[in-house]
Design an enzyme around this catalytic site. Structure first.
Site, short mmCIF file in Angstrom:
data_model
loop_
_atom_site.label_atom_id
_atom_site.label_comp_id
_atom_site.label_asym_id
_atom_site.label_seq_id
_atom_site.Cartn_x
_atom_site.Cartn_y
_atom_site.Cartn_z
CE1 TYR A 253 0.41 1.26 4.50
CE2 TYR A 253 0.77 -1.10 4.40
CZ TYR A 253 0.89 0.10 5.06
OH TYR A 253 1.49 0.14 6.30
CG HIS A 300 5.25 2.16 1.97
ND1 HIS A 300 3.93 1.84 2.18
CD2 HIS A 300 5.73 2.56 3.16
CE1 HIS A 300 3.63 2.04 3.45
NE2 HIS A 300 4.71 2.47 4.07
#
Ligand code: C5P
Length: 325
Positions: A253, A300
């Site tokens: 995410y 990430h």
């Protein structure tokens, strides 16, 4: 005959000058009449440097990704999640506790403002924003005053201002954070929660009421000093949109900083970005501590996020202040 010719000449001259005047008026030009004579000095009117009117150009790369209708912030009227969004968001949660989502949302909006924020975009709005990341490249930059001159100054996670005012400024209108990165805020600052799990929403409620949640996957503050009337919650659909459209699926995410930057693109008309960028070892270093986060084992897509941020700069959609290397 000569009289008539003179009159025709006068009328023609008058009509021509009127036409020129009208033309110049519509061209935003100023006309200065000197000494009542017919000699004009034309001065291009100093266009009020209306920063939001600067043409950022048409970018198909940007248009393919930017979705103006995506819900940014959660409220009771937009809280029902489409099945694919809910299952993506549910997968992010360490503890599979998403089943009580509806109940928690009800509690959220009986406590915090239940509003439709930032639906005011339009040609007359000119909101300038500074997004301040936590990169060490901001140290020694002297950006403080420039950052504070923006309408909104959006900070991220623990990034402090105290003792760093010269480089990072001291105004904070918004701070985006999650329970594990929470800090106290002053009364005028909006707390924008990034909910990676339902427990984050429960923590928010608890921090303002019962104070019973002290642990998620790590210890978290059981209470927080912040203004209950200035709380906002990022919409799970927005988080997935940033992941899909802007991070193109890289990482599990998006990072808080990347989400913040895209959030700013949606609520601001001019976005200036400070304190973003890894060091030469491709590590995220901070201006305020010695933490070094490597891209490789991170959740990430740091490299890809950086590429996208640079592209946004190339496309004139944001202005990156790179600080000192
Ligand atoms: O480390 P933290 O997540 O608190 O930093 C906030 C954000 O600032 C990050 O999510 C990242 O997007 C950005 N950042 C950066 N370069 C660094 C440190 C942080 O771009 N060296």
């Amino acid at each position: 005959m000569t009289m008539r010719l003179k009159r025709v000449f006068k009328i023609t001259a008058l009509l021509s000058s009127t036409t020129i005047l009208l033309f110049l008026y519509f061209q935003n030009a100023a006309v200065v009449l000197i000494n009542n004579s017919y000699s004009f000095v034309f001065e291009r009117a100093q266009r009020t440097s209306h920063i939001c009117l600067e043409d950022s150009g048409n970018s198909s790369w940007f248009n393919e990704r930017y979705k103006p209708t995506v819900p940014l912030l959660l409220n009771s009227t937009n809280s029902v999640l489409q099945r694919n969004i809910f299952s993506w968001w549910k997968e992010l949660q360490d503890v599979r506790s998403a089943s009580n989502y509806t109940k928690v949302v009800d509690q959220l909006f009986s406590l915090f403002p239940n509003e439709d924020h930032y639906s005011d975009a339009g040609p007359d709005r000119c909101r300038t924003c500074a997004v301040v990341g936590n990169s060490g490249n901001i140290l020694g930059s002297n950006y403080g005053q420039l950052i504070d001159s923006h309408d909104l100054v959006i900070r991220i996670n623990k990034g402090p201002t105290e003792d760093y005012e010269k480089d990072v400024g001291n105004k904070t209108t918004h701070r985006i954070m999650y329970p594990e990165s929470a800090v106290d805020l002053d009364d005028n600052t909006y707390l924008v929660l990034l909910p990676v799990k339902v427990l984050d929403m429960q923590w928010l409620i608890s921090a303002f009421t019962t104070r019973h949640i002290r642990h998620t996957y790590t210890n978290v503050p059981s209470s927080i000093k912040a203004n209950k009337d200035k709380v906002m919650i990022l919409h799970p659909e927005f988080i997935k949109y940033v992941h899909d459209n802007w991070a193109e699926g890289h990482g599990r995410y998006p990072s808080t900083g990347f989400l913040t930057l895209i959030f700013a693109l949606h609520i601001c008309d001019k976005v200036d970005v400070f304190g973003f960028g890894a060091n030469s070892d491709r590590k995220w270093h901070h201006y305020f501590d010695k933490t070094m986060t490597s891209f490789e084992n991170d959740s990430h897509g740091g490299d890809f996020e950086n590429k996208t941020i640079n592209q946004l700069h190339q496309e004139n959609k944001i202005l990156m202040y790179k600080g000192l290397k």
